[in-house]
Design an enzyme around this catalytic site. Structure first.
Site, mmCIF file in Angstrom:
data_model
loop_
_atom_site.group_PDB
_atom_site.id
_atom_site.type_symbol
_atom_site.label_atom_id
_atom_site.label_comp_id
_atom_site.label_asym_id
_atom_site.label_seq_id
_atom_site.Cartn_x
_atom_site.Cartn_y
_atom_site.Cartn_z
ATOM 1 N N HIS A 17 -55.377 6.861 36.821
ATOM 2 C CA HIS A 17 -56.474 5.840 36.151
ATOM 3 C C HIS A 17 -55.603 4.848 36.055
ATOM 4 C CE1 HIS A 17 -54.546 7.177 32.287
ATOM 5 N NE2 HIS A 17 -54.494 6.108 31.928
ATOM 6 N N GLU A 55 -60.884 5.002 23.955
ATOM 7 C CA GLU A 55 -60.786 5.111 25.160
ATOM 8 C C GLU A 55 -62.126 5.583 25.716
ATOM 9 O OE1 GLU A 55 -57.880 7.824 26.981
ATOM 10 O OE2 GLU A 55 -59.577 9.402 27.023
ATOM 11 N N GLN A 68 -59.953 3.464 33.023
ATOM 12 C CA GLN A 68 -59.892 3.986 31.515
ATOM 13 C C GLN A 68 -59.864 2.579 30.722
ATOM 14 O OE1 GLN A 68 -55.944 4.520 29.635
ATOM 15 N NE2 GLN A 68 -56.550 6.333 28.587
ATOM 16 N N HIS A 94 -52.152 -0.631 31.980
ATOM 17 C CA HIS A 94 -51.257 0.099 32.474
ATOM 18 C C HIS A 94 -51.862 0.961 33.856
ATOM 19 C CE1 HIS A 94 -52.748 2.858 29.518
ATOM 20 N NE2 HIS A 94 -52.614 3.735 30.659
ATOM 21 N N GLU A 148 -48.016 5.010 33.013
ATOM 22 C CA GLU A 148 -47.980 6.286 32.379
ATOM 23 C C GLU A 148 -48.089 7.067 33.230
ATOM 24 O OE1 GLU A 148 -51.330 8.177 29.019
ATOM 25 O OE2 GLU A 148 -52.039 6.963 30.631
#
Length: 156
Positions: A17, A55, A68, A94, A148
């Site tokens: 994502h 989220e 996300q 991220h 991530e």
């Protein structure tokens, strides 16, 4: 010989994502805008612990790649601090990469000099295991954004 080399690679599969931070109170407007563009809401969760975010995961089409949207739940959230550093604006938080084996990826990156935010893989949302790579990824290559690493959770 090929198999030994494959064992050294940390097992990245694809982009899981892209995380976009949104200012407090703006999450639903952003969700609606993505839905208008054809995205489908797949998951919603308040992620507590060190993250402190709400989220929403959205998907376009049938692929594995998600957007996300993350809204800080309080001022202690790292996302709240990121928004503050960004002049009060949301934006790219991220990029997440999916791996087959989170511990193997963690050990491999640590052994190869990557700066890791987490001391070990930890629980993420939707039953996943995660860890973060610092924006100053290595001595030689400062990527400039947070990464991530995600292993899909068991939905059994």
């Amino acid at each position: 010989m090929m198999n030994a080399q494959m064992e050294q690679i940390p097992g990245f599969l694809f982009f899981d994502h892209v995380a976009i931070s949104v200012k407090p109170g703006e999450l639903e407007a952003h969700v609606q805008a993505y839905k208008t563009m054809g995205f489908k809401e797949m998951h919603r969760e308040d992620v507590l612990g060190t993250d402190q975010v709400r989220e929403v995961l959205l998907r376009i089409g049938d692929g594995p790649n998600l957007v996300q949207l993350i809204e800080p739940l309080n001022a202690e959230s790292p996302v709240a601090r990121q928004i503050e550093k960004n002049g009060g604006r949301g934006g790219l938080a991220h990029v997440a990469l999916r791996v087959a084996d989170i511990q193997r990826a963690f050990d491999y990156l640590k052994e190869n000099g990557f700066k890791l935010v987490d001391k070990a893989p930890r629980k993420g949302s939707r039953g996943t295991m995660v860890f973060f790579i610092h924006p100053k990824a290595t001595e030689a290559a400062a990527f400039g954004y947070l990464i991530e690493v995600v292993q899909e959770g068991s939905h059994a």
